[in-house]
Design a protein around this motif. Structure first.
Motif, PDB file in Angstrom:
ATOM      1  N   TYR A   4       0.863  -1.151   0.000  1.00 20.79           N
ATOM      2  CA  TYR A   4       0.000   0.000   0.000  1.00 20.79           C
ATOM      3  C   TYR A   4       0.915   1.220   0.000  1.00 20.79           C
ATOM      4  CZ  TYR A   4      -3.503   3.368   0.974  1.00 20.79           C
ATOM      5  OH  TYR A   4      -4.301   4.461   0.861  1.00 20.79           O
ATOM      6  N   PRO A   5       0.687   2.202  -0.857  1.00 22.81           N
ATOM      7  CA  PRO A   5       1.615   3.338  -0.932  1.00 22.81           C
ATOM      8  C   PRO A   5       1.407   4.317   0.219  1.00 22.81           C
ATOM      9  CG  PRO A   5      -0.135   3.597  -2.548  1.00 22.81           C
ATOM     10  CD  PRO A   5      -0.364   2.262  -1.902  1.00 22.81           C
ATOM     11  N   TRP A  42       1.375  -1.429  -6.957  1.00 25.78           N
ATOM     12  CA  TRP A  42       0.846  -0.792  -5.743  1.00 25.78           C
ATOM     13  C   TRP A  42      -0.652  -1.021  -5.568  1.00 25.78           C
ATOM     14  CZ3 TRP A  42       5.295   0.890  -7.889  1.00 25.78           C
ATOM     15  CH2 TRP A  42       6.344   1.100  -6.999  1.00 25.78           C
ATOM     16  N   ALA A  67      -3.297   0.605  -4.592  1.00 25.96           N
ATOM     17  CA  ALA A  67      -3.304   2.055  -4.422  1.00 25.96           C
ATOM     18  C   ALA A  67      -4.639   2.681  -4.049  1.00 25.96           C
ATOM     19  CB  ALA A  67      -2.777   2.701  -5.698  1.00 25.96           C
ATOM     20  N   ILE A 107       3.866   6.603  -4.292  1.00 24.60           N
ATOM     21  CA  ILE A 107       4.363   5.533  -5.154  1.00 24.60           C
ATOM     22  C   ILE A 107       5.760   5.889  -5.664  1.00 24.60           C
ATOM     23  CG2 ILE A 107       4.046   4.448  -7.421  1.00 24.60           C
ATOM     24  CD1 ILE A 107       1.024   4.401  -6.826  1.00 24.60           C
ATOM     25  N   GLN A 159       8.283   5.407  -2.850  1.00 21.60           N
ATOM     26  CA  GLN A 159       8.571   3.999  -2.572  1.00 21.60           C
ATOM     27  C   GLN A 159       9.361   3.364  -3.716  1.00 21.60           C
ATOM     28  OE1 GLN A 159       5.106   1.743  -1.408  1.00 21.60           O
ATOM     29  NE2 GLN A 159       4.977   2.804   0.551  1.00 21.60           N
ATOM     30  N   VAL A 179      -0.676  -0.524 -11.055  1.00 20.37           N
ATOM     31  CA  VAL A 179      -1.138   0.391 -10.007  1.00 20.37           C
ATOM     32  C   VAL A 179      -2.657   0.305  -9.960  1.00 20.37           C
ATOM     33  CG1 VAL A 179      -1.215   2.784  -9.231  1.00 20.37           C
ATOM     34  CG2 VAL A 179       0.855   1.890 -10.324  1.00 20.37           C
TER      35      VAL A 179
END
Length: 857
Positions: free
Chosen positions: A42-43, A78, A80, A104, A107, A125
């Motif tokens: 999870y971003p 991700w 997201a 994102i 990371q 994503v």
RNA sequence: GGGGGCGUGGCGGAAUUGGCAGACGCAGCGGACUUAAAAUCCGCCUCUUCGGAAUGUGGGUUCGAGUCCCACCGCCCCUACCA
């Protein structure tokens, strides 16, 4: 010699790898495939140590597999959608996408700094329309198959998140994300019918040999299969008269796994949420008391139910039902411990055998009829032949749950009672014959509530038409795009966003309203691993041929917290997509590694409020990514929790420096500078070289086997042993002596190559720099084949054995490795002559290569 | 209440099928090198009355048990009024 400088090496090699495309998947290589996957993050912001451990394990497996000749798929993406982005947007008066994509990028940059070998062209994503488009498409496929339902029922409502939650997301009565107390609210919501797959989800756990036992056990418990029977009771009047032809409303069915205890049923219970309750008591003197129980039950939160007060509350409804097995009239009560949505929401109470019913009977002074007891029970002798009721209530302290025989149970008296017992079988058979009962399997698993009343999620592709009802959005109209112009800070929602909510019915063209709930983010994570196999497909979620080539995932790595939620949902999605003809396998993840938490040095969870959070970026800045990776791997088995200790990191940095110098020294030509002093004769050097060669083969064998079973810590320990052996050799064999020795040149080159290759999956920049710059190879170490080993060369000529007398080590002997058993035994006996003096030698046990044990008295 | 797991030096942890307990590393101690420090290299590093004893405690199986069985103590995780 150039000193080891990670800060110079790491960015340079990362750029080189990116430019050469070394981490890209090679689909046409004709090699066996291996899909190595870590759960996508999870971003949430900066990466933490949990990411470092999870993704380091995955990267070691991926790099190791590539060197072993596999065509490796190792992607990253991700997860997201979700609430934190929405909350952050409200706080900053901004848009969730802004926060999400910024995180994102942060990371992603960190993952690149860690040297993780992802194919960045395959990034998925979840909040990208080109991904969630296909989530909606899959939702429509579920719908076509009858696996989507809208239902009005009491649901879990989290007041802080202002949305509903699936059963799996309520942990001990609290929201899995924000830990607020969850309330029950009646709402119309969207469900995916995971219960249709309950049996298969349970059965196929047996296929998952590569999964940890505890995860399988947790899933089995969550699915919660119970075999039993449904038994129908009939409403009667106060005299016990039943209508000749009872209506459906007058037939009350219960689910029980213990039909054998039917004779002990002394009252009948309904859940407070029971829909027939009101009709039973309306206008009677019992209405007030019953409705009070109903109202109070609503107020008791799930937390209170789960913890603290197990105090049971109930009230008599004034009505009776007839027990189908003996025609006996029993009172109907409402009780707050009856769960409305399990079984039928009604229960036959057997206080003598069920602790909860027992407590209820005690509190409200209801009869406790003994009908099952062990043969050693004092009452047993008295009751063993009784078919009628002799004792109608007992003064026990608690319910008797022991296995035993039925008593006071009509013609079944004397049969064994218990789950799946002969008594149960006989009673159910008779009930079935009489049309009063049927065999039934119940599951604890509930259907998956997927609708969420939030903006930042995948819109449910449905339209509410006043004429046509609820209509699916046609495939060609997908994706239903989230509107970008929304003012969350001002309280705007999808439901109040006219541009989104207003639409026309795709069937009749009338003005209609769009569904404004979004899907649970766990729907996004239930199939992302399939999208990685074909991430840019604009026509379909994925090409089945590609998914079938790469799937199932060979090694999946992630946190144990997903043991139920994500892993169960993903298994469900896989089975449904298989039934849609898109996949030709049953289970998505062949091998599962659940990594343990990374804790601080004291063993406490790292958290901002405690101020004990260790920042990976700071560690990288000080020691380099390779040292951080190595330290993480060495800390212990991946599935156990790890106590992060910076001293260990400093130690690994020293280790890398030592190997750096050793490889440089092994590679150096005569006459060049060497760190080591001259000292040994040529014979000694040759003997040392032989020893080093043996160690080289032994260690490659051990490290390979260890990495294959994810024991990265012991693989690294083995590599350290090779380094120690190399150190011992180098001390004996300075460069000028080596140059004149025909044995030394090859072994030095071999050990240098081997050390570097063994370190390549663990410390990729470090190894590649040694490979290219120090050992002078043109290509990358990551394109080399994993070193092989010869078990014969790993053996030594002589072995040392322990000699035990009665299991206690008394001496050590050294024998030739191929010495015959008799010779070894004789040698062992001779070595412990003193210890067995005066004793009678009964037996000599020889365990080849290990020990000799002399049994003497 | 139910289910799963764990207990080994000062610390993290090793010990494929029962086969020399403490690999490997951290910390610590001593030494070499250095004017000195850091770095580096070497050695020591469970206890001991030197017979042995020791893998939470007590039993058992076995030639042999950290490992298998039984009971107990302690810790952790998951789950929970599921009939």
């Amino acid at each position: 010699m150039k000193a080891y400088n990670p800060h110079e090496i790491e960015p340079r090699l990362q750029a080189q790898w990116a430019a050469s495309g070394i981490d890209a998947v090679r689909e046409d290589a004709g090699k066996p495939k291996k899909y190595v996957l870590e759960m996508f993050p999870y971003p949430s912001g900066d990466i933490h140590m949990g990411h470092v451990s999870n993704y380091t394990y995955g990267d070691v497996v991926a790099r190791f597999s590539r060197m072993q000749g596999f065509d490796v798929l190792h992607p990253m993406g991700w997860d997201a959608f979700g609430l934190p982005a929405e909350n952050a947007a409200i706080k900053r008066n901004s848009h969730p996408a802004k926060w999400t994509y910024a995180n994102i990028e942060t990371q992603k940059a960190s993952f690149k700094r860690m040297g993780f070998s992802y194919d960045w062209d395959r990034t998925v994503v979840a909040c990208d329309p080109e991904y969630y488009h296909w989530g909606q498409w899959i939702f429509l496929k579920f719908w076509e198959r009858g696996l989507v339902e809208r239902r009005n029922s009491p649901v879990n409502w989290c007041p802080d998140c202002a949305t509903v939650l699936a059963n799996e997301q309520v942990i001990e009565g609290k929201c899995w994300r924000c830990h607020s107390e969850v309330e029950k609210r009646p709402l119309t919501q969207w469900y995916l019918k995971i219960t249709d797959y309950a049996q298969e989800l349970l059965d196929d756990l047996d296929q998952l040999d590569g999964w940890p036992e505890r995860v399988k056990q947790q899933q089995a418990n969550w699915i919660g299969r119970s075999e039993g029977a449904e038994v129908t009771f009939t409403l009667c009047d106060a005299e016990g008269n039943v209508p000749a032809e009872p209506s459906a409303d007058e037939l009350l069915t219960v689910f029980t796994t213990r039909a054998d205890t039917l004779f002990g049923c002394s009252f009948f219970l309904l859940a407070p949420e029971s829909t027939i309750l009101k009709g039973l008591v309306e206008g009677t003197e019992y209405e007030e008391a019953v409705m009070k129980v109903v109202e109070d039950a609503k107020k008791i939160t799930a937390v209170e139910r789960a913890q603290g007060s197990k105090e049971k509350h109930g009230a008599f409804t004034g009505r009776y039902v007839v027990n189908p097995i003996n025609g006996e009239k029993v009172p109907v009560w409402v009780a707050d411990y009856i769960v409305a949505d399990y079984g039928t929401g009604a229960v036959m109470a057997v206080p003598c055998g069920d602790q909860r019913d027992f407590e209820f009977a005690k509190k409200y002074d209801l009869p406790i009829v003994p009908i099952i007891m062990g043969e050693d029970d004092p009452l047993f002798e008295q009751l063993k032949d009784e078919q009628g009721r002799v004792v109608t209530s007992v003064d026990w302290e608690e319910a008797m749950v022991a296995e035993g025989r039925l008593v006071q149970s009509g013609k079944y008296t004397g049969l064994m009672g218990g789950k799946h017992s002969e008594g149960e079988a006989a009673i159910v058979a008779d009930l079935e014959a009489a049309g009063r009962g049927t065999r039934k399997v119940e599951f604890r698993l509930r259907d998956w509530l997927i609708s969420r009343q939030r903006y930042w999620g995948n819109p449910i592709p449905a339209i509410h038409c006043p004429e046509c009802g609820v209509v699916p959005v046609p495939e060609e109209d997908l994706p239903v795009l989230l509107p970008e112009d929304i003012d969350l800070a001002a309280g705007e929602t999808l439901a109040t966003h006219e541009g989104f909510a207003a639409c026309t019915c795709p069937k009749c063209g009338a003005a209609a309203r769009r569904e404004t709930d979004t899907m649970d983010t766990f729907t996004c994570s239930s199939w992302y691993y399939m999208r990685y196999t074909d991430p840019h497909n604009a026509e379909a979620p994925f090409d089945p041929a590609k998914a079938n080539r790469w799937m199932p995932v060979d090694q999946y790595i992630g946190g144990i917290e997903h043991a139920i939620l994500h892993l169960l949902y993903s298994r469900f999605f896989t089975k449904v997509l298989r039934d849609c003809g898109m996949l030709d396998f049953d289970e998505p993840f062949t091998n599962l590694l659940c990594q343990g938490m990374v804790l601080d040095a004291k063993g406490e969870v790292m958290s901002k409020s405690k101020g004990n959070v260790v920042s990976p970026e700071e560690m990288i800045a000080e020691y380099g990514a390779d040292a951080v990776r190595t330290a993480m791997l060495f800390m212990g088995p991946p599935d156990k929790e790890k106590l992060w200790n910076e001293d260990g990191l400093a130690g690994m940095y020293k280790f890398l420096n030592r190997v750096w110098r050793q490889v440089n020294d092994l590679a150096c030509k005569a006459g060049e500078d060497t760190l080591f002093e001259p000292g040994a004769t040529k014979d000694e050097v040759q003997a040392a070289a032989k020893l080093l060669n043996r160690e080289r083969h032994r260690v490659v064998g051990k490290a390979t086997a260890d990495i294959e079973r994810n024991n990265f810590n012991t693989a690294l320990a083995a590599i350290m042993e090779l380094s120690n052996a190399a150190g011992a050799f180098l001390r004996k064999a300075p460069a000028e002596k080596r140059a004149n020795c025909e044995l030394c040149g090859p072994i030095c080159a071999d050990v240098a190559d081997t050390l570097v290759k063994l370190m390549a999956p663990i410390a990729p920049h470090f190894a590649d720099e040694l490979w290219q710059a120090v050992l002078g190879h043109e290509d990358s170490v990551h394109e080399q084949a994993w070193p092989t080993f010869d078990p014969e060369q790993a053996k030594s000529d002589e072995i040392e054995l322990a000699v035990q007398v009665n299991g206690k080590v008394k001496a050590k002997i050294t024998v030739a490795a191929d010495a015959p058993e008799d010779e070894v035994k004789a040698c062992g006996l001779a070595a412990v002559e003193k210890a067995v003096e005066g004793l009678d030698v009964k037996k000599v046990v020889y365990v080849a290569g290990r020990l000799v044990n002399i049994v003497a008295k």
